[in-house]
Design an enzyme around this catalytic site. Structure first.
Site, mmCIF file in Angstrom:
data_model
loop_
_atom_site.group_PDB
_atom_site.id
_atom_site.type_symbol
_atom_site.label_atom_id
_atom_site.label_comp_id
_atom_site.label_asym_id
_atom_site.label_seq_id
_atom_site.Cartn_x
_atom_site.Cartn_y
_atom_site.Cartn_z
ATOM 1 N NE ARG A 69 -5.112 42.452 -24.177
ATOM 2 C CZ ARG A 69 -6.386 42.619 -24.521
ATOM 3 N NH1 ARG A 69 -6.972 43.783 -24.358
ATOM 4 N NH2 ARG A 69 -7.063 41.634 -25.028
ATOM 5 C CD GLU A 106 -16.869 51.956 -29.906
ATOM 6 O OE1 GLU A 106 -17.241 51.966 -31.087
ATOM 7 O OE2 GLU A 106 -15.800 51.441 -29.534
#
Length: 181
Positions: A69, A106
């Site tokens: 992005r 994560e």
């Protein structure tokens, strides 16, 4: 912030959608797709970033965008500022000789890379992405820039998730966020 800047910021805020429990329960996903669909909202994002950069970073050489992005906002900002644009990609996506760095996600690990000749030693760079959460990806990109001996002027993001304290991981580099959640 000037009234014009505040109205642009409100326009951007109205174009962020929240999706509770995505991609998993307990997460609120902040979706930037409506910004990309609306030319006025996208222009507002770039205007706000440009205003910040012109005010705070007079001497820059490159805008460095993070996969994927950061590629949406970075080239538009670089063009406005008359600067070049460099891509930081996921491992294995760039041709030629690359420099890479591993970082924690994560749920696992990842690697980011940049072409070896993308940034010359001493060039002043500003990194850009859509979102700052835990700071892992932006931190990895900063580490890549250090490997190439670039001077890191700071980081720009559309959205910062304050409770995850990603900005702490990026110290001493300044982070400019348009929106905070």
């Amino acid at each position: 912030m000037a009234a014009d800047s505040e109205s642009k910021l409100q326009l951007v805020r109205r174009h962020i959608r929240a999706f509770p429990d995505f991609p998993e329960k307990g997460i609120v996903f902040r979706d930037i797709c409506p910004i990309l669909k609306d030319p006025a909202a996208l222009t507002a994002v770039i205007d706000l970033f440009e205003e910040h950069v012109r005010k705070n970073h007079q001497q820059l050489d490159l805008i460095v965008g993070l996969d994927a992005r950061g590629f949406l906002f970075g080239p538009l900002l670089a063009q406005r500022l008359g600067l070049g644009f460099v891509l930081v990609r996921k491992k294995g996506k760039l041709p030629g000789t690359t420099v890479s760095v591993a970082y924690d996600l994560e749920y696992g690990k990842a690697e980011a890379e940049v072409q070896e000749d993308a940034v010359a030693p001493g060039q002043k760079v500003l990194l850009i992405d859509d979102l700052l959460a835990t700071g892992g990806t932006l931190y990895a990109a900063c580490e890549l820039m250090k490997k190439l001996q670039a001077q890191i002027a700071g980081c720009l993001v559309v959205i910062e998730l304050k409770e995850l304290n990603g900005v702490d991981k990026l110290k001493p580099h300044p982070v400019f966020s348009l929106l905070h959640y």
